[in-house]
Scaffold this active site. Structure first.
Site, PDB file in Angstrom:
ATOM      1  N   ALA A  28      10.417 -37.058 -16.743  1.00  0.00           N
ATOM      2  CA  ALA A  28      10.273 -36.338 -15.476  1.00  0.00           C
ATOM      3  C   ALA A  28      10.192 -34.831 -15.689  1.00  0.00           C
ATOM      4  O   ALA A  28       9.449 -34.130 -14.986  1.00  0.00           O
ATOM      5  CB  ALA A  28      11.433 -36.684 -14.548  1.00  0.00           C
ATOM      6  N   GLY A  68      12.666 -40.578 -23.176  1.00  0.00           N
ATOM      7  CA  GLY A  68      13.794 -40.765 -22.283  1.00  0.00           C
ATOM      8  C   GLY A  68      13.385 -40.512 -20.840  1.00  0.00           C
ATOM      9  O   GLY A  68      12.330 -39.937 -20.560  1.00  0.00           O
ATOM     10  N   CYS A  69      14.239 -40.929 -19.916  1.00  0.00           N
ATOM     11  CA  CYS A  69      13.910 -40.794 -18.492  1.00  0.00           C
ATOM     12  C   CYS A  69      13.907 -39.331 -18.046  1.00  0.00           C
ATOM     13  O   CYS A  69      12.932 -38.873 -17.428  1.00  0.00           O
ATOM     14  CB  CYS A  69      14.868 -41.630 -17.646  1.00  0.00           C
ATOM     15  SG  CYS A  69      16.615 -41.405 -18.046  1.00  0.00           S
ATOM     16  N   TYR A  70      14.969 -38.597 -18.359  1.00  0.00           N
ATOM     17  CA  TYR A  70      14.996 -37.176 -17.991  1.00  0.00           C
ATOM     18  C   TYR A  70      13.858 -36.392 -18.658  1.00  0.00           C
ATOM     19  O   TYR A  70      13.185 -35.589 -17.993  1.00  0.00           O
ATOM     20  CB  TYR A  70      16.339 -36.548 -18.366  1.00  0.00           C
ATOM     21  CG  TYR A  70      17.477 -36.854 -17.436  1.00  0.00           C
ATOM     22  CD1 TYR A  70      17.414 -36.544 -16.075  1.00  0.00           C
ATOM     23  CD2 TYR A  70      18.657 -37.431 -17.910  1.00  0.00           C
ATOM     24  CE1 TYR A  70      18.477 -36.808 -15.224  1.00  0.00           C
ATOM     25  CE2 TYR A  70      19.726 -37.696 -17.071  1.00  0.00           C
ATOM     26  CZ  TYR A  70      19.636 -37.385 -15.727  1.00  0.00           C
ATOM     27  OH  TYR A  70      20.697 -37.647 -14.886  1.00  0.00           O
TER      28      TYR A  70
END
Length: 336
Positions: free
Chosen positions: A152, A147-149
């Site tokens: 990062a 996932g994106c979160y």
């Protein structure tokens, strides 16, 4: 070498468009199958592709995709993706799944999403964070795109796991552009709701919280406490993470980052606070960190649609096919 035929199922969303954009510039991958929930021409879905790509979008069919493709990207919602993945894998197709369906243990998946319908392949899936699982991805037939979160957040915290108090854990304050909510309209993503506004959403209970904790704990070899709070920013794309933890020894954070990521082409260690503008439109993850009075602040930025989704999927497919992992990964930011 001959072209490798690839397909996208779920092409009509933001990540589907970004996959097309990247694949058009790929020297080894050839788009041979595009599918969505209904039939159309691709330039009817994305008018900007008129005169650029002349392909029909088919109603999704795993058997047809398997006839045409060696690799298929699934840009579908959770639960729907696993139905196609199971069929494609049984037909000998490599799968990069951009949904959450293969990222977690069965227990955590069913806690956050729904009943898992493909437990056998869930056990075989490789989590597709290249910096964490590069060698395993090379031999995989099914890769769960992070996932994106989590991308990062994990990239920010990973270098410091042996230097922080795992019991105290890490607090992660994350902020995303509106594209992270997807293409489907909702009340919270209306222009009047987002413009000149910023807010936390699903604090503590966001689905990505367990994904972050699960993979950081696995990397640490011990359970790590996490507190994750996402926020929505009035920008189109980009993601900013600020993570806070307690140190158990004195370190020079930039030296730790530099050593940990010294061989990573798309991790840039900065000596100042990072900015979304510098990574928007690219595969880069910019990271910095500062220590103060026994505590550490870690700051990372990515493009949520690219490093947090589509370009990460391309990197995974590159590795799965024995190619240079950096092929077709975007490097120049959309600075203005």
């Amino acid at each position: 070498m001959p072209a490798i035929n690839v397909g996208i199922i779920g092409v009509s969303g933001y990540t589907g468009f970004e996959l097309i954009r990247l694949l058009l510039a790929h020297p080894n991958f050839k788009m041979s199958y595009l599918a969505a929930s209904s039939e159309a021409k691709i330039d009817e879905i994305f008018p900007s592709l008129r005169g650029v790509l002349d392909l029909d979008v088919h109603r999704a069919d795993a058997k047809e995709a398997a006839k045409r493709c060696e690799v298929v990207f699934l840009a579908l919602p959770h639960q729907e993706a696993m139905r196609y993945a199971k069929q494609l894998l049984s037909l000998g197709v490599k799968v990069v799944d951009l949904s959450a369906d293969y990222r977690l243990s069965r227990e955590l998946y069913e806690k956050n999403y729904c009943e898992h319908l493909d437990v056998q392949n869930l056990a075989r899936a490789v989590y597709g964070l290249v910096e964490l699982n590069r060698e395993r991805i090379k031999g995989a037939n099914l890769v769960a795109n992070p996932g994106c979160y989590p991308t990062a957040s994990i990239l920010a915290v990973l270098p410091f796991l042996k230097f922080i108090d795992l019991d105290f854990g890490v607090v992660i304050d994350a902020k995303s552009g509106v594209s992270g909510a997807g293409k489907k309209l909702s009340a919270s993503s209306h222009f009047v709701s987002v413009n000149e506004n910023a807010n936390a959403y699903n604090p503590i209970n966001h689905r990505h919280a367990d994904e972050i904790k699960f993979h950081l704990s696995n990397a640490a070899g011990s359970d790590i406490s996490t507190l994750f709070v996402p926020h929505l920013l009035p920008i189109t794309r980009g993601m900013l993470v600020s993570a806070y933890a307690r140190l158990v020894k004195d370190i020079k954070p930039l030296e730790v980052l530099g050593e940990f990521y010294k061989n990573e082409r798309f991790i840039r260690v900065r000596d100042e606070a990072v900015q979304i503008k510098n990574v928007a439109g690219t595969h880069f993850c910019d990271i910095t960190a500062f220590a103060h009075e026994g505590k550490i602040f870690i700051n990372s930025a990515i493009d949520n649609l690219l490093r947090g989704a589509s370009s990460q999927a391309i990197a995974n497919a590159n590795l799965m096919c024995g190619l240079d992992e950096n092929l077709a990964l975007p490097m120049i930011s959309q600075f203005c």
